[in-house]
Design a protein around this motif. Sequence first.
Motif, short mmCIF file in Angstrom:
data_model
loop_
_atom_site.label_atom_id
_atom_site.label_comp_id
_atom_site.label_asym_id
_atom_site.label_seq_id
_atom_site.Cartn_x
_atom_site.Cartn_y
_atom_site.Cartn_z
N PRO A 33 4.32 9.75 -11.71
CA PRO A 33 5.32 10.66 -12.28
C PRO A 33 6.65 10.69 -11.54
CG PRO A 33 3.53 11.90 -11.26
CD PRO A 33 3.13 10.46 -11.25
N ALA A 34 6.69 10.27 -10.27
CA ALA A 34 7.94 10.31 -9.51
C ALA A 34 8.73 9.01 -9.62
CB ALA A 34 7.64 10.63 -8.04
N SER A 35 8.35 8.10 -10.50
CA SER A 35 9.06 6.83 -10.66
C SER A 35 10.49 7.07 -11.12
CB SER A 35 8.34 5.94 -11.68
OG SER A 35 7.07 5.56 -11.20
N ASP A 36 11.39 6.25 -10.61
CA ASP A 36 12.79 6.35 -11.02
C ASP A 36 13.44 4.98 -10.99
OD1 ASP A 36 13.58 5.78 -8.33
OD2 ASP A 36 13.67 7.90 -7.83
N ALA A 37 14.75 4.92 -11.17
CA ALA A 37 15.45 3.64 -11.28
C ALA A 37 15.47 2.85 -9.97
CB ALA A 37 16.88 3.88 -11.75
N GLU A 38 15.18 3.48 -8.85
CA GLU A 38 15.17 2.78 -7.56
C GLU A 38 13.77 2.32 -7.15
OE1 GLU A 38 17.90 1.83 -5.83
OE2 GLU A 38 18.95 2.63 -7.57
N PHE A 39 12.76 3.10 -7.51
CA PHE A 39 11.38 2.76 -7.17
C PHE A 39 10.44 3.34 -8.23
CE2 PHE A 39 7.24 3.30 -5.28
CZ PHE A 39 7.06 2.09 -4.61
N ALA A 40 9.58 2.49 -8.74
CA ALA A 40 8.59 2.92 -9.72
C ALA A 40 7.22 2.47 -9.24
CB ALA A 40 8.90 2.33 -11.09
N ALA A 41 6.18 3.16 -9.69
CA ALA A 41 4.83 2.80 -9.27
C ALA A 41 3.84 3.04 -10.39
CB ALA A 41 4.42 3.59 -8.03
N LEU A 42 2.74 2.30 -10.32
CA LEU A 42 1.59 2.49 -11.19
C LEU A 42 0.41 2.77 -10.28
CD1 LEU A 42 2.08 -0.60 -13.53
CD2 LEU A 42 2.69 1.78 -14.03
N VAL A 43 -0.48 3.66 -10.71
CA VAL A 43 -1.64 3.99 -9.89
C VAL A 43 -2.92 3.60 -10.61
CG1 VAL A 43 -0.48 5.82 -8.60
CG2 VAL A 43 -1.58 6.38 -10.74
N THR A 44 -3.93 3.25 -9.80
CA THR A 44 -5.19 2.76 -10.36
C THR A 44 -6.18 3.86 -10.67
OG1 THR A 44 -6.11 2.42 -8.16
CG2 THR A 44 -4.98 0.54 -9.18
N GLY A 52 3.71 -1.00 -6.70
CA GLY A 52 5.07 -0.49 -6.66
C GLY A 52 6.10 -1.54 -7.02
N PHE A 53 7.26 -1.06 -7.44
CA PHE A 53 8.37 -1.92 -7.85
C PHE A 53 9.64 -1.32 -7.29
CE2 PHE A 53 5.02 -1.60 -10.96
CZ PHE A 53 4.62 -2.93 -11.07
N GLN A 54 10.33 -2.07 -6.41
CA GLN A 54 11.54 -1.53 -5.79
C GLN A 54 12.77 -2.34 -6.17
OE1 GLN A 54 10.92 -1.49 -1.58
NE2 GLN A 54 10.85 -3.71 -1.39
N ARG A 55 13.85 -1.60 -6.46
CA ARG A 55 15.11 -2.24 -6.85
C ARG A 55 15.70 -2.96 -5.64
NH1 ARG A 55 18.53 -1.79 -10.78
NH2 ARG A 55 17.70 0.15 -11.59
N VAL A 56 16.14 -4.20 -5.88
CA VAL A 56 16.80 -4.99 -4.86
C VAL A 56 18.10 -5.51 -5.47
CG1 VAL A 56 16.67 -7.11 -3.49
CG2 VAL A 56 14.67 -5.65 -3.71
#
Length: 122
Positions: A33-44, A52-56
């Motif tokens: 629920p705290a995912s945003d344009a800089e960092f998003a995550a999926l939980v198992t 996790g997915f981080q903007r670079v």
Amino acid sequence: MRHMKLREITLDCPDPLALAAFYQQATGLTPHPASDAEFAALVTGGDGLALGFQRVDDYRAPRWPDQTVPQQVHFDFEVDDLDEAEADLLELGASKAAHQPNEGRWRVLTDPAGHPFCLLKG
């Protein structure tokens, strides 16, 4: 050595929310629920492992099998039917890599940010 528990695997990318959406559709994992344009995550779920997915800025997609830009990491996903899984993932935005070393046993695809991953026959 102390026991360590793997909690998260994080991929660099240009658009964390878009890449999280691709993997959420592909795997059924739950968006954090705290995912945003800089960092998003999926939980198992039960084991606490997150993807996790981080903007670079100036992200450069990996080149496979060429190592001009190394792949850095890749996932292997076991599937029941290679053709069906490949078709589903291509529809979600994946691409099929030109180089397929053993197409009868596994398929090499790339996610929308260019990370290679494999589908393995279950």
